[in-house]
Design a protein around this motif. Structure first.
Motif, PDB file in Angstrom:
ATOM      1  N   LEU A   1     -44.734  47.375  10.195  1.00  0.00           N
ATOM      2  CA  LEU A   1     -44.553  45.937   9.976  1.00  0.00           C
ATOM      3  C   LEU A   1     -43.122  45.632   9.531  1.00  0.00           C
ATOM      4  O   LEU A   1     -42.500  44.672  10.012  1.00  0.00           O
ATOM      5  CB  LEU A   1     -45.551  45.440   8.926  1.00  0.00           C
ATOM      6  N   ASP A   2     -42.605  46.441   8.626  1.00  0.00           N
ATOM      7  CA  ASP A   2     -41.240  46.212   8.129  1.00  0.00           C
ATOM      8  C   ASP A   2     -40.211  46.410   9.237  1.00  0.00           C
ATOM      9  O   ASP A   2     -39.244  45.638   9.349  1.00  0.00           O
ATOM     10  CB  ASP A   2     -40.939  47.154   6.959  1.00  0.00           C
ATOM     11  N   ALA A   3     -40.403  47.446  10.052  1.00  0.00           N
ATOM     12  CA  ALA A   3     -39.470  47.689  11.158  1.00  0.00           C
ATOM     13  C   ALA A   3     -39.496  46.530  12.143  1.00  0.00           C
ATOM     14  O   ALA A   3     -38.441  46.088  12.628  1.00  0.00           O
ATOM     15  CB  ALA A   3     -39.842  49.000  11.864  1.00  0.00           C
ATOM     16  N   ALA A   4     -40.691  46.017  12.432  1.00  0.00           N
ATOM     17  CA  ALA A   4     -40.810  44.888  13.356  1.00  0.00           C
ATOM     18  C   ALA A   4     -40.101  43.656  12.797  1.00  0.00           C
ATOM     19  O   ALA A   4     -39.398  42.946  13.529  1.00  0.00           O
ATOM     20  CB  ALA A   4     -42.282  44.583  13.616  1.00  0.00           C
ATOM     21  N   LEU A   5     -40.262  43.396  11.504  1.00  0.00           N
ATOM     22  CA  LEU A   5     -39.617  42.228  10.897  1.00  0.00           C
ATOM     23  C   LEU A   5     -38.102  42.306  11.012  1.00  0.00           C
ATOM     24  O   LEU A   5     -37.439  41.302  11.298  1.00  0.00           O
ATOM     25  CB  LEU A   5     -40.016  42.125   9.420  1.00  0.00           C
ATOM     26  N   VAL A   6     -37.553  43.488  10.790  1.00  0.00           N
ATOM     27  CA  VAL A   6     -36.102  43.658  10.905  1.00  0.00           C
ATOM     28  C   VAL A   6     -35.650  43.371  12.334  1.00  0.00           C
ATOM     29  O   VAL A   6     -34.674  42.650  12.566  1.00  0.00           O
ATOM     30  CB  VAL A   6     -35.687  45.076  10.481  1.00  0.00           C
ATOM     31  N   LEU A   7     -36.363  43.929  13.300  1.00  0.00           N
ATOM     32  CA  LEU A   7     -36.003  43.733  14.707  1.00  0.00           C
ATOM     33  C   LEU A   7     -36.173  42.275  15.131  1.00  0.00           C
ATOM     34  O   LEU A   7     -35.403  41.758  15.943  1.00  0.00           O
ATOM     35  CB  LEU A   7     -36.868  44.635  15.588  1.00  0.00           C
ATOM     36  N   LEU A   8     -37.172  41.608  14.563  1.00  0.00           N
ATOM     37  CA  LEU A   8     -37.459  40.227  14.946  1.00  0.00           C
ATOM     38  C   LEU A   8     -36.477  39.224  14.348  1.00  0.00           C
ATOM     39  O   LEU A   8     -36.542  38.033  14.664  1.00  0.00           O
ATOM     40  CB  LEU A   8     -38.898  39.861  14.546  1.00  0.00           C
ATOM     41  N   GLU A   9     -35.599  39.695  13.497  1.00  0.00           N
ATOM     42  CA  GLU A   9     -34.532  38.815  13.005  1.00  0.00           C
ATOM     43  C   GLU A   9     -33.601  38.430  14.145  1.00  0.00           C
ATOM     44  O   GLU A   9     -32.904  37.423  14.077  1.00  0.00           O
ATOM     45  CB  GLU A   9     -33.733  39.531  11.906  1.00  0.00           C
ATOM     46  N   HIS A  10     -33.571  39.238  15.207  1.00  0.00           N
ATOM     47  CA  HIS A  10     -32.589  39.039  16.272  1.00  0.00           C
ATOM     48  C   HIS A  10     -33.220  38.867  17.653  1.00  0.00           C
ATOM     49  O   HIS A  10     -32.499  38.787  18.645  1.00  0.00           O
ATOM     50  CB  HIS A  10     -31.625  40.233  16.308  1.00  0.00           C
ATOM     51  N   GLN A  11     -34.530  38.814  17.741  1.00  0.00           N
ATOM     52  CA  GLN A  11     -35.188  38.657  19.035  1.00  0.00           C
ATOM     53  C   GLN A  11     -36.599  38.102  18.853  1.00  0.00           C
ATOM     54  O   GLN A  11     -37.115  38.055  17.742  1.00  0.00           O
ATOM     55  CB  GLN A  11     -35.259  40.003  19.765  1.00  0.00           C
ATOM     56  N   SER A  12     -37.183  37.666  19.965  1.00  0.00           N
ATOM     57  CA  SER A  12     -38.541  37.140  19.918  1.00  0.00           C
ATOM     58  C   SER A  12     -39.552  38.269  20.059  1.00  0.00           C
ATOM     59  O   SER A  12     -39.219  39.369  20.526  1.00  0.00           O
ATOM     60  CB  SER A  12     -38.745  36.126  21.042  1.00  0.00           C
ATOM     61  N   LEU A  13     -40.782  37.994  19.683  1.00  0.00           N
ATOM     62  CA  LEU A  13     -41.825  39.010  19.775  1.00  0.00           C
ATOM     63  C   LEU A  13     -42.087  39.407  21.224  1.00  0.00           C
ATOM     64  O   LEU A  13     -42.374  40.568  21.518  1.00  0.00           O
ATOM     65  CB  LEU A  13     -43.120  38.495  19.137  1.00  0.00           C
ATOM     66  N   SER A  14     -41.971  38.445  22.138  1.00  0.00           N
ATOM     67  CA  SER A  14     -42.257  38.729  23.542  1.00  0.00           C
ATOM     68  C   SER A  14     -41.274  39.736  24.138  1.00  0.00           C
ATOM     69  O   SER A  14     -41.577  40.391  25.136  1.00  0.00           O
ATOM     70  CB  SER A  14     -42.232  37.439  24.372  1.00  0.00           C
ATOM     71  N   SER A  15     -40.107  39.879  23.529  1.00  0.00           N
ATOM     72  CA  SER A  15     -39.117  40.827  24.031  1.00  0.00           C
ATOM     73  C   SER A  15     -39.135  42.149  23.268  1.00  0.00           C
ATOM     74  O   SER A  15     -38.372  43.071  23.594  1.00  0.00           O
ATOM     75  CB  SER A  15     -37.715  40.219  23.944  1.00  0.00           C
ATOM     76  N   LEU A  16     -39.992  42.246  22.264  1.00  0.00           N
ATOM     77  CA  LEU A  16     -40.036  43.436  21.417  1.00  0.00           C
ATOM     78  C   LEU A  16     -40.908  44.513  22.050  1.00  0.00           C
ATOM     79  O   LEU A  16     -42.058  44.270  22.425  1.00  0.00           O
ATOM     80  CB  LEU A  16     -40.591  43.071  20.039  1.00  0.00           C
ATOM     81  N   GLY A  17     -40.377  45.719  22.158  1.00  0.00           N
ATOM     82  CA  GLY A  17     -41.121  46.819  22.745  1.00  0.00           C
ATOM     83  C   GLY A  17     -41.748  47.716  21.694  1.00  0.00           C
ATOM     84  O   GLY A  17     -41.202  47.894  20.599  1.00  0.00           O
ATOM     85  N   LEU A  18     -42.881  48.287  22.040  1.00  0.00           N
ATOM     86  CA  LEU A  18     -43.596  49.180  21.127  1.00  0.00           C
ATOM     87  C   LEU A  18     -42.720  50.355  20.714  1.00  0.00           C
ATOM     88  O   LEU A  18     -42.645  50.719  19.537  1.00  0.00           O
ATOM     89  CB  LEU A  18     -44.873  49.660  21.810  1.00  0.00           C
ATOM     90  N   ARG A  19     -42.064  50.990  21.687  1.00  0.00           N
ATOM     91  CA  ARG A  19     -41.218  52.140  21.373  1.00  0.00           C
ATOM     92  C   ARG A  19     -40.024  51.752  20.509  1.00  0.00           C
ATOM     93  O   ARG A  19     -39.535  52.548  19.699  1.00  0.00           O
ATOM     94  CB  ARG A  19     -40.756  52.814  22.670  1.00  0.00           C
ATOM     95  N   GLU A  20     -39.559  50.530  20.679  1.00  0.00           N
ATOM     96  CA  GLU A  20     -38.462  50.033  19.848  1.00  0.00           C
ATOM     97  C   GLU A  20     -38.891  49.978  18.387  1.00  0.00           C
ATOM     98  O   GLU A  20     -38.133  50.351  17.476  1.00  0.00           O
ATOM     99  CB  GLU A  20     -38.065  48.635  20.348  1.00  0.00           C
ATOM    100  N   VAL A  21     -40.117  49.515  18.169  1.00  0.00           N
ATOM    101  CA  VAL A  21     -40.646  49.422  16.804  1.00  0.00           C
ATOM    102  C   VAL A  21     -40.827  50.807  16.194  1.00  0.00           C
ATOM    103  O   VAL A  21     -40.415  51.061  15.056  1.00  0.00           O
ATOM    104  CB  VAL A  21     -41.986  48.659  16.792  1.00  0.00           C
ATOM    105  N   THR A  22     -41.458  51.699  16.941  1.00  0.00           N
ATOM    106  CA  THR A  22     -41.732  53.031  16.391  1.00  0.00           C
ATOM    107  C   THR A  22     -40.436  53.808  16.146  1.00  0.00           C
ATOM    108  O   THR A  22     -40.332  54.548  15.165  1.00  0.00           O
ATOM    109  CB  THR A  22     -42.658  53.825  17.334  1.00  0.00           C
ATOM    110  N   ARG A  23     -39.457  53.619  17.005  1.00  0.00           N
ATOM    111  CA  ARG A  23     -38.168  54.290  16.803  1.00  0.00           C
ATOM    112  C   ARG A  23     -37.510  53.790  15.517  1.00  0.00           C
ATOM    113  O   ARG A  23     -36.986  54.574  14.727  1.00  0.00           O
ATOM    114  CB  ARG A  23     -37.262  54.048  18.009  1.00  0.00           C
TER     115      ARG A  23
END
Length: 207
Positions: free
Chosen positions: A20-42
């Motif tokens: 959840l924390d990793a996703a929040l950081v990534l979502l500061e700069h992009q939308s959820l629809s563009s977020l990839g699962l592997r991006e989050v886990t990495r």
């Protein structure tokens, strides 16, 4: 619960939190629809397999973020609405609660603001459901007040929705203004809510 089971549960919660924390950081700069699962886990330092132990897909993770951001507000707002004092005082306190919550969790609320009309259906629906629940809770609290005598359930829900819609607008304004602009946003929000309250007092005049 055995010691081993307790350790596993703790680790499970830590892994979920990391995602959840990793996703929040990534979502500061992009939308959820563009977020990839592997991006989050990495970003979380985990494997895709670990992700699937907690979430079916990225949309499910987004729904969890919605529940985390808005779910905790129900109790806080409910306490404010249950307090003594006139409706304007309680609405003022509600604005203060929202401002504190946004200040404490800006990333969560930026996510909500962006995804309320975003491209991920389950997340849009989760946000809409939470806001409708807020509207119903506010309507229920207002319905117990003497000023609501003669009001229909439909009109009370409409009024609750007006208050909630305004709080959503205030949240977006707080995020845009930042800490230095908070005082002015809160001042304007209180004045606008007071205007709604004045209109409420005359809603049944024509009838």
């Amino acid at each position: 619960m055995s010691h081993t089971a307790g350790v596993r549960q703790t680790q499970k919660l830590r892994t979920r939190r990391a995602l959840l924390d990793a996703a929040l950081v990534l979502l500061e700069h992009q939308s959820l629809s563009s977020l990839g699962l592997r991006e989050v886990t990495r970003a979380a330092g985990l494997t895709p397999t670990a992700f699937y132990r907690h979430f079916e897909d990225v949309a499910a993770l987004g729904v969890a973020l919605v529940e985390e951001a808005l779910g905790s507000l129900h109790g806080l707002v409910g306490e404010v609405l249950a307090e003594t004092g006139d409706s304007e005082e309680r609405l003022d306190r509600s604005v203060a609660v929202i401002a504190r919550h946004v200040g404490a969790q800006p990333a969560h609320f930026r996510f909500i603001s962006r995804e309320q009309h975003g491209g991920v259906g389950p997340v849009r629906e989760a946000i809409a459901a939470q806001l409708l629940r807020f509207a119903a809770e506010v309507a229920c609290a207002l319905g117990r007040e003497p000023e609501s005598a003669g009001w229909s359930e439909e009109d009370l829900l409409m009024l609750g929705g007006l208050y909630v819609d305004h709080m959503v607008i205030t949240t977006s304004a707080l995020l845009e203004a930042g800490p230095e602009g908070e005082a002015e946003i809160v001042r304007v929000a209180r004045r606008r809510l007071r205007l709604v309250t004045i209109g409420r007092a005359h809603w049944l005049d024509e009838e």
